[in-house]
Every structure is written in C-alpha cells, then in structure tokens.
Design a protein around this motif. Structure first.
Motif, PDB file in Angstrom:
ATOM      1  N   ASN A 142     -11.730  16.041   0.609  1.00  0.00           N
ATOM      2  CA  ASN A 142     -10.654  16.114   1.592  1.00  0.00           C
ATOM      3  C   ASN A 142      -9.822  14.837   1.625  1.00  0.00           C
ATOM      4  O   ASN A 142      -8.602  14.887   1.767  1.00  0.00           O
ATOM      5  N   VAL A 143     -10.474  13.683   1.499  1.00  0.00           N
ATOM      6  CA  VAL A 143      -9.747  12.409   1.469  1.00  0.00           C
ATOM      7  C   VAL A 143      -8.833  12.361   0.250  1.00  0.00           C
ATOM      8  O   VAL A 143      -7.650  12.000   0.351  1.00  0.00           O
ATOM      9  N   LEU A 144      -9.357  12.724  -0.903  1.00  0.00           N
ATOM     10  CA  LEU A 144      -8.548  12.703  -2.115  1.00  0.00           C
ATOM     11  C   LEU A 144      -7.389  13.692  -2.032  1.00  0.00           C
ATOM     12  O   LEU A 144      -6.265  13.373  -2.435  1.00  0.00           O
ATOM     13  N   ALA A 201      -5.912  14.615   0.683  1.00  0.00           N
ATOM     14  CA  ALA A 201      -4.973  14.087   1.670  1.00  0.00           C
ATOM     15  C   ALA A 201      -4.032  13.050   1.073  1.00  0.00           C
ATOM     16  O   ALA A 201      -2.882  12.932   1.500  1.00  0.00           O
ATOM     17  N   ILE A 202      -4.499  12.297   0.092  1.00  0.00           N
ATOM     18  CA  ILE A 202      -3.621  11.296  -0.516  1.00  0.00           C
ATOM     19  C   ILE A 202      -2.905  11.837  -1.747  1.00  0.00           C
ATOM     20  O   ILE A 202      -2.149  11.121  -2.387  1.00  0.00           O
ATOM     21  N   GLY A 203      -3.146  13.099  -2.091  1.00  0.00           N
ATOM     22  CA  GLY A 203      -2.420  13.722  -3.189  1.00  0.00           C
ATOM     23  C   GLY A 203      -3.094  13.651  -4.541  1.00  0.00           C
ATOM     24  O   GLY A 203      -2.455  13.841  -5.559  1.00  0.00           O
ATOM     25  N   ALA A 204      -4.386  13.375  -4.564  1.00  0.00           N
ATOM     26  CA  ALA A 204      -5.125  13.287  -5.824  1.00  0.00           C
ATOM     27  C   ALA A 204      -6.192  14.379  -5.844  1.00  0.00           C
ATOM     28  O   ALA A 204      -7.203  14.269  -5.165  1.00  0.00           O
ATOM     29  N   PRO A 258       0.808  -1.226   0.000  1.00  0.00           N
ATOM     30  CA  PRO A 258       0.000   0.000   0.000  1.00  0.00           C
ATOM     31  C   PRO A 258       0.840   1.274   0.000  1.00  0.00           C
ATOM     32  O   PRO A 258       0.476   2.255  -0.638  1.00  0.00           O
ATOM     33  N   ALA A 259       1.968   1.261   0.678  1.00  0.00           N
ATOM     34  CA  ALA A 259       2.808   2.469   0.729  1.00  0.00           C
ATOM     35  C   ALA A 259       3.352   2.830  -0.650  1.00  0.00           C
ATOM     36  O   ALA A 259       3.416   4.009  -1.014  1.00  0.00           O
ATOM     37  N   SER A 260       3.716   1.832  -1.440  1.00  0.00           N
ATOM     38  CA  SER A 260       4.232   2.135  -2.778  1.00  0.00           C
ATOM     39  C   SER A 260       3.122   2.643  -3.695  1.00  0.00           C
ATOM     40  O   SER A 260       3.343   3.525  -4.517  1.00  0.00           O
ATOM     41  N   HIS A 261       1.917   2.111  -3.532  1.00  0.00           N
ATOM     42  CA  HIS A 261       0.785   2.594  -4.331  1.00  0.00           C
ATOM     43  C   HIS A 261       0.451   4.046  -3.974  1.00  0.00           C
ATOM     44  O   HIS A 261       0.217   4.873  -4.853  1.00  0.00           O
ATOM     45  N   LEU A 262       0.440   4.342  -2.685  1.00  0.00           N
ATOM     46  CA  LEU A 262       0.167   5.709  -2.242  1.00  0.00           C
ATOM     47  C   LEU A 262       1.251   6.662  -2.739  1.00  0.00           C
ATOM     48  O   LEU A 262       0.973   7.777  -3.167  1.00  0.00           O
ATOM     49  N   SER A 263       2.472   6.203  -2.718  1.00  0.00           N
ATOM     50  CA  SER A 263       3.581   7.009  -3.209  1.00  0.00           C
ATOM     51  C   SER A 263       3.418   7.331  -4.696  1.00  0.00           C
ATOM     52  O   SER A 263       3.656   8.459  -5.137  1.00  0.00           O
ATOM     53  N   ARG A 264       2.990   6.337  -5.473  1.00  0.00           N
ATOM     54  CA  ARG A 264       2.768   6.556  -6.912  1.00  0.00           C
ATOM     55  C   ARG A 264       1.629   7.533  -7.147  1.00  0.00           C
ATOM     56  O   ARG A 264       1.692   8.372  -8.052  1.00  0.00           O
ATOM     57  N   ARG A 294       0.745   9.974  -5.169  1.00  0.00           N
ATOM     58  CA  ARG A 294       1.254  11.303  -4.827  1.00  0.00           C
ATOM     59  C   ARG A 294       2.197  11.847  -5.897  1.00  0.00           C
ATOM     60  O   ARG A 294       2.201  13.040  -6.170  1.00  0.00           O
ATOM     61  N   GLU A 295       2.985  10.982  -6.507  1.00  0.00           N
ATOM     62  CA  GLU A 295       3.897  11.416  -7.572  1.00  0.00           C
ATOM     63  C   GLU A 295       3.134  11.872  -8.810  1.00  0.00           C
ATOM     64  O   GLU A 295       3.470  12.872  -9.428  1.00  0.00           O
ATOM     65  N   ARG A 296       2.124  11.120  -9.169  1.00  0.00           N
ATOM     66  CA  ARG A 296       1.378  11.393 -10.412  1.00  0.00           C
ATOM     67  C   ARG A 296       0.277  12.428 -10.245  1.00  0.00           C
ATOM     68  O   ARG A 296      -0.133  13.054 -11.219  1.00  0.00           O
ATOM     69  N   ALA A 297      -0.250  12.583  -9.041  1.00  0.00           N
ATOM     70  CA  ALA A 297      -1.334  13.528  -8.734  1.00  0.00           C
ATOM     71  C   ALA A 297      -2.451  13.486  -9.777  1.00  0.00           C
ATOM     72  O   ALA A 297      -2.757  14.485 -10.428  1.00  0.00           O
ATOM     73  N   PRO A 298      -3.093  12.326  -9.942  1.00  0.00           N
ATOM     74  CA  PRO A 298      -4.143  12.216 -10.955  1.00  0.00           C
ATOM     75  C   PRO A 298      -5.390  13.013 -10.574  1.00  0.00           C
ATOM     76  O   PRO A 298      -5.768  13.065  -9.398  1.00  0.00           O
ATOM     77  N   LEU A 299      -5.995  13.658 -11.539  1.00  0.00           N
ATOM     78  CA  LEU A 299      -7.259  14.344 -11.314  1.00  0.00           C
ATOM     79  C   LEU A 299      -8.348  13.275 -11.242  1.00  0.00           C
ATOM     80  O   LEU A 299      -8.530  12.502 -12.180  1.00  0.00           O
ATOM     81  N   VAL A 300      -9.054  13.207 -10.120  1.00  0.00           N
ATOM     82  CA  VAL A 300     -10.064  12.175  -9.897  1.00  0.00           C
ATOM     83  C   VAL A 300     -11.450  12.781 -10.076  1.00  0.00           C
ATOM     84  O   VAL A 300     -11.812  13.739  -9.396  1.00  0.00           O
TER      85      VAL A 300
END
Length: 66
Positions: free
Chosen positions: A39-41, A43-46, A11-17, A19-25
């Motif tokens: 707020n949840v999105l 918080a995880i960088g999306a 899960p940590a590597s998925h969350l890291s990816r 945050r790196e990509r910052a996809p518009l959800v």
C-alpha cells in the motif's frame, strides 16, 4: 538534536520522479508486512512485486495499480 534537509535534496522532486517513472519495486517481506508495504509503494506511485516464501518456494505477486 535538530534535523535539517540539505537544500540540494528536494523530496518533492524525488517523489515526482518516482511517480513519473512508476518503477516496479521487488519487495521481499513477511506476510505481516506485505500488505502495508504494498500500500505504501502504491501510494507513492511505485507498483510492488511482492515475494513470499512458502514451503521453500517463492511465490511472486504483482499488484496491479490500475
């Protein structure tokens, strides 16, 4: 009932990816859940793009994370 995470799922590597990509959800919710999900999105960088149907028309709100 015990739940274990498979060693192949990190899960940590998925969350890291995320945050790196910052996809518009594109997040379609009701007005009650919209702020919480945004707020949840954030918080995880999306950054969320929230769609709300008002009087038969869709209003799109894009939250700026900066």
């Amino acid at each position: 009932m015990s739940h274990t995470i498979s060693p192949s799922i990190d899960p940590a590597s998925h969350l890291s990816r995320v945050r790196e990509r910052a996809p518009l959800v594109h997040n379609i919710t009701n007005l009650v859940a919209m702020n919480t999900m945004a707020n949840v999105l954030l918080a995880i960088g999306a950054p969320p793009a929230d769609g709300v149907a008002l009087r038969g028309r869709l209003r799109l709100e894009i939250t700026d994370a900066t």
